[in-house]
Design an enzyme around this catalytic site. Sequence first.
Site, PDB file in Angstrom:
ATOM      1  N   LYS A  36      47.589  11.278  24.453  1.00 34.10           N
ATOM      2  CA  LYS A  36      48.705  10.324  24.371  1.00 34.10           C
ATOM      3  C   LYS A  36      48.352   9.037  25.121  1.00 34.10           C
ATOM      4  CE  LYS A  36      50.805  12.534  28.412  1.00 34.10           C
ATOM      5  NZ  LYS A  36      51.792  13.539  28.861  1.00 34.10           N
ATOM      6  N   ARG A 131      63.591  18.040  31.852  1.00 40.30           N
ATOM      7  CA  ARG A 131      63.350  16.800  31.108  1.00 40.30           C
ATOM      8  C   ARG A 131      63.592  17.102  29.628  1.00 40.30           C
ATOM      9  NH1 ARG A 131      57.534  14.021  31.775  1.00 40.30           N
ATOM     10  NH2 ARG A 131      56.992  15.830  30.494  1.00 40.30           N
ATOM     11  N   TYR A 256      48.222 -16.725  46.241  1.00 41.15           N
ATOM     12  CA  TYR A 256      49.679 -16.875  46.197  1.00 41.15           C
ATOM     13  C   TYR A 256      50.308 -16.407  47.507  1.00 41.15           C
ATOM     14  CZ  TYR A 256      49.560 -17.792  41.184  1.00 41.15           C
ATOM     15  OH  TYR A 256      49.335 -18.343  39.957  1.00 41.15           O
ATOM     16  N   MET A 304      47.376 -12.880  38.117  1.00 41.49           N
ATOM     17  CA  MET A 304      47.380 -12.324  36.766  1.00 41.49           C
ATOM     18  C   MET A 304      45.960 -12.094  36.234  1.00 41.49           C
ATOM     19  SD  MET A 304      49.130 -13.756  33.271  1.00 41.49           S
ATOM     20  CE  MET A 304      50.812 -13.700  33.869  1.00 41.49           C
TER      21      MET A 304
END
Length: 369
Positions: A36, A131, A256, A304
């Site tokens: 998956k 779940r 940053y 990023m």
Amino acid sequence: MTWSAPCARIDHAALRHNLAAVRRFAPASRVWAVVKANGYGHGLEAVAATLAEADGLAVARVEEGVRLRRAGIRRPILVLEGMVFADELAAATRDDLALAIHNWDQARLLARGGELGVPPWWLKVDTGMHRLGFPPAEVDEVLGYLANTAAGSRLVGLLTHLAKADEPEDPASERQCAALGEAAAGRGLPLSIGNSAGLIALPAARSDWVRPGIMLYGASPFATGTGADLGLRPVMTLQTRLIAIQSLPRGAAVGYGGTYVCPEDMRVGIVGIGYGDGYPRHAPTGTPVLLNGERVPLIGRVSMDMIHVDLRGRPQAAVGDLATLWGVGLPVEEIATRAGTIAYELLCRVAQRVQLEHDSPAVGDGAAG
Ligand SMILES: *Cc1c(COP(=O)(O)O)cnc(C)c1O
């Protein structure tokens, strides 16, 4: 052409090695290789083709199973979440995808069947994860209900999922295995329990079918240690290049927010990868990066497309040098721990913009499997 962009090298020989390790832990079990989430970020079709020795493949969603069939994979495929819509039931029937049936909405849809008939299905029992799945007390009722429908003859087995397999000393897992055994008693059906942690640590979870995911990709399912401790080899090595070097004075704030302040005059390397590639934004100062095979610490905030590294003591570092973020030489588990997450998340979140480079992949299209 040499690109400076990040690339994830996928070592298919390591994938085969890790499947062999699964067989050693659970020699009597058949194996659903869990692919998956794009093969945990390694490439769905390529991984599925290489894992031709697995008895079947497991995916989360019908759409993933359809993709595998389109790629020519003919082995059994199990859809762990089953279907929601009638269209998905039809697609599963057409493509012979086994569905995990875990609630009454699905059972009613399955009972009606479709024009094409009904696909094979497993009953999912909720033994404590809370779940997906039927409570053990409802197993008789739902199986009785479906026995009288078109779906009756297509039931394959019973499965459950462990909530705490990665904490093997916790008795909850044994209780879950016992609960599935009780729900299945007298039915003569195969059972499926163990994920990676379960099949490694818990003999009772080495059921007729096991469902390893993370260990196939070489990472440990446990909170401590690495895949290497379990005899596994990392499949993905995430790499990029040093794209710039700054010579900064003492007191210069880096990146940053200026969260890292140079304690002395120093060289700072800019490495071409960031959270836009799937590198975790929360990796703190000190997280290791391999530069030409040697560890340097990340400094400042992850951008990023870039990160900064401390180049003190690395006078030989030059633009274009190869940087490894995780994989061979730097366990992904270590980066995950630093970033406050798990290897699963780092692997499956590698962004689409990162090129996957497949080393020694399966020959042919894997369709034979
Ligand atoms: C993802 C998943 C697995 C595989 O788990 P790993 O911890 O990666 O081995 C097995 N079973 C189910 C139901 C899953 O959702």
